[in-house]
Design a protein around this motif. Structure first.
Motif, PDB file in Angstrom:
ATOM      1  N   VAL A  53       0.839  -1.202   0.000  1.00 48.68           N
ATOM      2  CA  VAL A  53       0.000   0.000   0.000  1.00 48.68           C
ATOM      3  C   VAL A  53       0.876   1.254   0.000  1.00 48.68           C
ATOM      4  N   ARG A  54       1.910   1.239   0.823  1.00 46.40           N
ATOM      5  CA  ARG A  54       2.818   2.401   0.836  1.00 46.40           C
ATOM      6  C   ARG A  54       3.372   2.658  -0.567  1.00 46.40           C
ATOM      7  N   ALA A  55       3.781   1.596  -1.241  1.00 41.22           N
ATOM      8  CA  ALA A  55       4.345   1.755  -2.583  1.00 41.22           C
ATOM      9  C   ALA A  55       3.278   2.242  -3.560  1.00 41.22           C
ATOM     10  N   ALA A  56       2.047   1.711  -3.440  1.00 37.80           N
ATOM     11  CA  ALA A  56       0.983   2.082  -4.378  1.00 37.80           C
ATOM     12  C   ALA A  56       0.553   3.529  -4.205  1.00 37.80           C
ATOM     13  N   LEU A  57       0.558   4.016  -2.959  1.00 36.34           N
ATOM     14  CA  LEU A  57       0.124   5.392  -2.707  1.00 36.34           C
ATOM     15  C   LEU A  57       1.248   6.406  -2.889  1.00 36.34           C
ATOM     16  N   LYS A  58       2.480   5.957  -2.813  1.00 31.33           N
ATOM     17  CA  LYS A  58       3.656   6.786  -3.101  1.00 31.33           C
ATOM     18  C   LYS A  58       3.614   8.141  -2.404  1.00 31.33           C
ATOM     19  N   GLY A  59       3.311   8.108  -1.106  1.00 33.15           N
ATOM     20  CA  GLY A  59       3.355   9.342  -0.318  1.00 33.15           C
ATOM     21  C   GLY A  59       2.229  10.317  -0.587  1.00 33.15           C
ATOM     22  N   GLN A  60       1.176   9.891  -1.281  1.00 27.44           N
ATOM     23  CA  GLN A  60       0.061  10.798  -1.562  1.00 27.44           C
ATOM     24  C   GLN A  60      -0.657  11.190  -0.267  1.00 27.44           C
ATOM     25  N   GLU A  61      -1.257  12.360  -0.285  1.00 29.12           N
ATOM     26  CA  GLU A  61      -2.122  12.801   0.806  1.00 29.12           C
ATOM     27  C   GLU A  61      -3.552  12.935   0.289  1.00 29.12           C
ATOM     28  N   PHE A  62      -4.511  12.824   1.221  1.00 27.03           N
ATOM     29  CA  PHE A  62      -5.918  12.836   0.846  1.00 27.03           C
ATOM     30  C   PHE A  62      -6.699  13.747   1.783  1.00 27.03           C
ATOM     31  N   ASP A  63      -7.718  14.380   1.236  1.00 30.61           N
ATOM     32  CA  ASP A  63      -8.615  15.156   2.096  1.00 30.61           C
ATOM     33  C   ASP A  63      -9.434  14.224   2.983  1.00 30.61           C
ATOM     34  N   VAL A  64      -9.816  13.066   2.420  1.00 27.21           N
ATOM     35  CA  VAL A  64     -10.621  12.096   3.159  1.00 27.21           C
ATOM     36  C   VAL A  64     -10.129  10.695   2.824  1.00 27.21           C
ATOM     37  N   VAL A  65     -10.020   9.841   3.860  1.00 31.07           N
ATOM     38  CA  VAL A  65      -9.770   8.411   3.673  1.00 31.07           C
ATOM     39  C   VAL A  65     -10.905   7.657   4.352  1.00 31.07           C
ATOM     40  N   VAL A  66     -11.510   6.711   3.641  1.00 32.22           N
ATOM     41  CA  VAL A  66     -12.587   5.883   4.196  1.00 32.22           C
ATOM     42  C   VAL A  66     -12.173   4.427   4.109  1.00 32.22           C
ATOM     43  N   ASP A  67     -12.233   3.712   5.240  1.00 35.43           N
ATOM     44  CA  ASP A  67     -11.929   2.288   5.226  1.00 35.43           C
ATOM     45  C   ASP A  67     -13.219   1.493   5.357  1.00 35.43           C
ATOM     46  N   PHE A  68     -13.634   0.881   4.238  1.00 34.62           N
ATOM     47  CA  PHE A  68     -14.802   0.006   4.239  1.00 34.62           C
ATOM     48  C   PHE A  68     -14.425  -1.426   4.610  1.00 34.62           C
TER      49      PHE A  68
END
Length: 338
Positions: free
Chosen positions: A65-80
């Motif tokens: 996941v760390r590699a896939a997101l590559k340090g991106q930031e998000f206004d909202v994260v939702v974990d379903f």
């Protein structure tokens, strides 16, 4: 302010193609969110909406996941897809300092049963000795509350109740129950059929849910989010029967503890949740999201379900073990002439 606050916001859904999350994904895109779905694979029954960015990764693989997101930031994260404290502890580590809001999908099964307060409000004590699933969700909420207070982790907790889409027959055993109705066989109903239940169409849920995203009044808060229509279980069975073309289903009432004695896992579903009347006060979410006005009656939803299953014979599978168990239980508990 309307849910148009999502326009241009960068939003990550962990999951996003399930029963609940698929409608939320579609609405988020419609509202202009820059939606990213982190998922191992996309559902054929509920494909990702056009305009969403799909990130292929397994949320259980932290390094991946760390590699896939590559340090991106998000206004909202939702974990379903968070079900255990280990899952949400990983999320706190992954997204702490990288999102303005983290939304955890809990469950209304966490509330104490039977409830001493009807309709249920969010402050009802959390306790469920029958359901391991509910106890894990409670532990997740407790961990996130500690992270919010100690680390200012920007959490919002949402507790759905029984939310469905066209693919989800609202009975344990799924289509097996509808098939029994059509064959004229007896159908098991837990308890005496009079306990009240709340069913929520996933498109109605999505309206309330997306209204909480990137909303400052939702931070640090917990909301249950359900429909307003309340039906007895006998009414639910008869509504599905009517949609399936069965004029009068043969309902046999079986005590929930008797079901548990035959099958502990199946019984847990009843004793820990469905055996009890659950009616919810949605005034808290409505104060934050005034546009949340559930509008899809279950009579409409039941027709959607039956039409979807009837459209493809491969969907109409019978769960043989539960079918046989229903035979045994209905035979045992069928009313006898006095």
């Amino acid at each position: 302010m309307s849910s148009s606050r999502l326009r241009g916001r960068k939003v990550l859904f962990i999951g996003g193609t399930g029963v609940i999350s698929s409608a939320c994904s579609r609405r988020a895109v419609e509202l202009g969110a820059d939606l990213h779905l982190l998922n191992r694979s996309v559902s054929s029954a509920r494909p990702a909406p056009e305009g969403a960015t799909v990130i292929a990764a397994d949320i259980r693989d932290t390094d991946g996941v760390r590699a896939a997101l590559k340090g991106q930031e998000f206004d909202v994260v939702v974990d379903f897809l968070g079900f255990t404290p280990e899952h949400v502890a990983r999320d706190v580590e992954l997204f702490g300092g990288r999102t303005g809001q983290y939304v955890f999908i809990s469950s209304a099964s966490v509330y104490r049963k039977p409830s001493t307060c009807l309709p249920v409000v969010e402050s009802v004590p959390l306790e469920n000795p029958y359901s391991a699933y509910a106890r894990d969700k409670i532990a997740c909420e407790e961990l996130l509350a500690r992270a919010h207070h100690a680390e200012r982790f920007p959490v919002t907790v949402v507790r759905p109740s029984h939310t469905y889409d066209r693919t989800a027959v609202p009975f344990d055993g799924g289509w097996t129950v509808v098939e029994r109705m059509r064959r004229g066989k007896e159908v098991l109903v837990h308890g005496d059929g009079t306990s009240l239940w709340t069913l929520t169409h996933h498109t109605d849920f999505a309206v309330g849910f997306t209204g909480l995203l990137d909303h400052p009044e939702a931070l640090g808060e917990t909301f249950h989010l359900t429909g307003d229509e309340v039906l007895s279980w006998d009414q639910i069975y008869r509504t599905v029967a009517g949609a399936a073309g069965v004029e009068e289903p043969r309902l046999v009432h079986v005590p929930s503890d008797a079901i548990a004695a035959y099958d502990a896992r199946w019984g847990e579903e009843f004793l820990g949740d469905k055996a009890h009347t659950m009616v919810f006060d949605n005034s808290k979410v409505r104060r934050v999201v005034p546009e949340f006005t559930p509008s899809v009656p279950f009579s409409h939803g039941a027709r959607e379900i039956v039409e979807w299953f009837d459209a493809d014979p491969a969907r109409r599978t019978v769960h043989e073990r539960l079918d046989a168990l229903m035979d045994r239980l209905t035979d045992t508990h069928r009313p006898r002439p006095s």
